[in-house]
Write a protein that holds these residues in place. Structure first.
Motif, mmCIF file in Angstrom:
data_model
loop_
_atom_site.group_PDB
_atom_site.id
_atom_site.type_symbol
_atom_site.label_atom_id
_atom_site.label_comp_id
_atom_site.label_asym_id
_atom_site.label_seq_id
_atom_site.Cartn_x
_atom_site.Cartn_y
_atom_site.Cartn_z
ATOM 1 N N VAL A 254 -2.500 -2.328 13.590
ATOM 2 C CA VAL A 254 -3.119 -2.676 12.319
ATOM 3 C C VAL A 254 -2.635 -1.690 11.268
ATOM 4 O O VAL A 254 -2.719 -0.480 11.462
ATOM 5 N N GLU A 255 -2.097 -2.230 10.175
ATOM 6 C CA GLU A 255 -1.674 -1.360 9.086
ATOM 7 C C GLU A 255 -2.886 -1.047 8.225
ATOM 8 O O GLU A 255 -3.511 -1.930 7.666
ATOM 9 N N ALA A 256 -3.229 0.217 8.148
ATOM 10 C CA ALA A 256 -4.389 0.632 7.361
ATOM 11 C C ALA A 256 -4.106 0.426 5.884
ATOM 12 O O ALA A 256 -2.982 0.599 5.423
ATOM 13 N N SER A 257 -5.138 0.023 5.159
ATOM 14 C CA SER A 257 -5.009 -0.173 3.716
ATOM 15 C C SER A 257 -6.311 0.211 3.039
ATOM 16 O O SER A 257 -7.389 -0.110 3.512
ATOM 17 N N SER A 258 -6.189 0.875 1.917
ATOM 18 C CA SER A 258 -7.356 1.208 1.115
ATOM 19 C C SER A 258 -7.508 0.245 -0.055
ATOM 20 O O SER A 258 -8.333 0.453 -0.920
ATOM 21 N N GLY A 259 -6.704 -0.809 -0.070
ATOM 22 C CA GLY A 259 -6.825 -1.819 -1.113
ATOM 23 C C GLY A 259 -5.738 -1.778 -2.171
ATOM 24 O O GLY A 259 -5.764 -2.567 -3.113
ATOM 25 N N ILE A 260 -4.775 -0.882 -2.041
ATOM 26 C CA ILE A 260 -3.662 -0.824 -2.984
ATOM 27 C C ILE A 260 -2.611 -1.842 -2.531
ATOM 28 O O ILE A 260 -2.201 -1.846 -1.376
ATOM 29 N N ASP A 261 -2.185 -2.697 -3.444
ATOM 30 C CA ASP A 261 -1.164 -3.700 -3.139
ATOM 31 C C ASP A 261 0.196 -3.007 -3.027
ATOM 32 O O ASP A 261 0.697 -2.441 -3.996
ATOM 33 N N VAL A 262 0.780 -3.024 -1.841
ATOM 34 C CA VAL A 262 2.056 -2.343 -1.615
ATOM 35 C C VAL A 262 3.262 -3.269 -1.781
ATOM 36 O O VAL A 262 4.393 -2.858 -1.530
ATOM 37 N N ALA A 263 3.035 -4.500 -2.223
ATOM 38 C CA ALA A 263 4.128 -5.468 -2.352
ATOM 39 C C ALA A 263 5.262 -4.952 -3.240
ATOM 40 O O ALA A 263 6.428 -5.232 -2.969
ATOM 41 N N CYS A 264 4.929 -4.171 -4.262
ATOM 42 C CA CYS A 264 5.965 -3.667 -5.173
ATOM 43 C C CYS A 264 6.914 -2.684 -4.484
ATOM 44 O O CYS A 264 7.988 -2.393 -4.999
ATOM 45 N N THR A 265 6.555 -2.197 -3.301
ATOM 46 C CA THR A 265 7.404 -1.232 -2.591
ATOM 47 C C THR A 265 8.271 -1.886 -1.509
ATOM 48 O O THR A 265 9.159 -1.234 -0.974
ATOM 49 N N ARG A 266 8.002 -3.126 -1.182
ATOM 50 C CA ARG A 266 8.667 -3.770 -0.032
ATOM 51 C C ARG A 266 10.178 -3.901 -0.195
ATOM 52 O O ARG A 266 10.909 -3.790 0.781
ATOM 53 N N ASP A 267 10.632 -4.137 -1.418
ATOM 54 C CA ASP A 267 12.067 -4.358 -1.626
ATOM 55 C C ASP A 267 12.750 -3.195 -2.337
ATOM 56 O O ASP A 267 13.806 -3.373 -2.934
ATOM 57 N N VAL A 268 12.165 -2.011 -2.263
ATOM 58 C CA VAL A 268 12.776 -0.837 -2.885
ATOM 59 C C VAL A 268 13.833 -0.308 -1.918
ATOM 60 O O VAL A 268 13.501 0.233 -0.858
ATOM 61 N N GLU A 269 15.085 -0.491 -2.294
ATOM 62 C CA GLU A 269 16.197 -0.081 -1.442
ATOM 63 C C GLU A 269 16.152 1.422 -1.182
ATOM 64 O O GLU A 269 16.010 2.215 -2.098
ATOM 65 N N GLY A 270 16.211 1.815 0.092
ATOM 66 C CA GLY A 270 16.211 3.215 0.484
ATOM 67 C C GLY A 270 14.833 3.771 0.802
ATOM 68 O O GLY A 270 14.728 4.839 1.412
ATOM 69 N N LEU A 271 13.761 3.068 0.419
ATOM 70 C CA LEU A 271 12.415 3.596 0.642
ATOM 71 C C LEU A 271 12.037 3.589 2.120
ATOM 72 O O LEU A 271 11.493 4.565 2.629
ATOM 73 N N ASP A 272 12.340 2.505 2.826
ATOM 74 C CA ASP A 272 12.002 2.454 4.254
ATOM 75 C C ASP A 272 12.705 3.571 5.032
ATOM 76 O O ASP A 272 12.110 4.180 5.916
ATOM 77 N N ASP A 273 13.959 3.846 4.678
ATOM 78 C CA ASP A 273 14.686 4.930 5.338
ATOM 79 C C ASP A 273 14.006 6.267 5.070
ATOM 80 O O ASP A 273 13.846 7.085 5.984
ATOM 81 N N PHE A 274 13.594 6.499 3.823
ATOM 82 C CA PHE A 274 12.885 7.735 3.457
ATOM 83 C C PHE A 274 11.587 7.861 4.241
ATOM 84 O O PHE A 274 11.295 8.912 4.804
ATOM 85 N N LEU A 275 10.810 6.779 4.303
ATOM 86 C CA LEU A 275 9.502 6.817 4.957
ATOM 87 C C LEU A 275 9.576 6.953 6.470
ATOM 88 O O LEU A 275 8.619 7.392 7.100
ATOM 89 N N SER A 276 10.696 6.590 7.079
ATOM 90 C CA SER A 276 10.816 6.675 8.541
ATOM 91 C C SER A 276 11.658 7.861 9.012
ATOM 92 O O SER A 276 11.747 8.121 10.210
#
Length: 189
Positions: free
Chosen positions: A140-162
């Motif tokens: 289950v992905e925890a969420s506090s209610g902030i819509d993260v959709a704006c981050t899904r297609d940010v090139e390079g962000l997934d690499d940074f976060l992992s």
């Protein structure tokens, strides 16, 4: 369609460039320490949520009092310091069934969220988020209610976060942040 890129420059700045602009801004620039403080002060579930909150927020500057210096963030800092002092003495706002009681920290976080024009968090959402964060392998992905959709297609962000070095750096930022807020009597010895 949003075209956005993430990079960390040689000075340690995180930079997100957006086309078209998101929330009126074509770029967002912040230090990794900001991600940690936003997570703690707003009760966010993840670094991705912190980045999404930064991209979506608009501070209500009318809440700043130039006479006292109090602003949107002041109450959240004070409540977090108080919660850390209380936790050092064994006081908890978490009921045995996992429900978060009317917690002054959640209230202060919601006031800061409101001042940043972000969605507030109910005690039930806070309890579900705490449960998701403590569950092992729940998927289950925890969420506090902030819509993260704006981050899904940010090139390079997934690499940074992992990236392991990113995770280590964020852990160190978090340690420094909380250490600065912990009660001082133990640090004097």
């Amino acid at each position: 369609m949003l075209s956005a890129t993430f990079e960390m420059d040689d000075n340690g700045l995180c930079i997100i460039r957006c086309d078209p602009p998101v929330n009126g801004s074509d770029s967002f620039v912040f230090m990794p320490d900001v991600l940690v403080s936003w997570k703690a002060l707003l009760g966010l579930a993840s670094t991705r949520e912190a980045i999404a909150a930064i991209m979506q927020s608009r501070e209500d500057v009318s809440r700043y009092d130039p006479k006292t210096g109090r602003g949107v963030w002041t109450g959240a800092f004070e409540a977090l310091e108080a919660a850390l002092s209380d936790s050092a003495t064994g006081v908890s706002m978490l009921a045995a069934d996992g429900e978060v009681m009317n917690d002054p920290l959640t209230a202060a976080r919601n006031k800061a969220r409101g001042g940043m024009n972000l969605p507030v968090m109910s005690n039930e959402t806070d309890a579900r988020m705490c449960a998701a964060l403590t569950a092992d392998g729940s998927g289950v992905e925890a969420s506090s209610g902030i819509d993260v959709a704006c981050t899904r297609d940010v090139e390079g962000l997934d690499d940074f976060l992992s990236d392991e070095s990113t995770l280590t750096m964020l852990d160190e930022c978090e340690e420094r942040f909380y250490e600065a807020l912990m009660p001082r009597q133990n640090q004097q010895n």
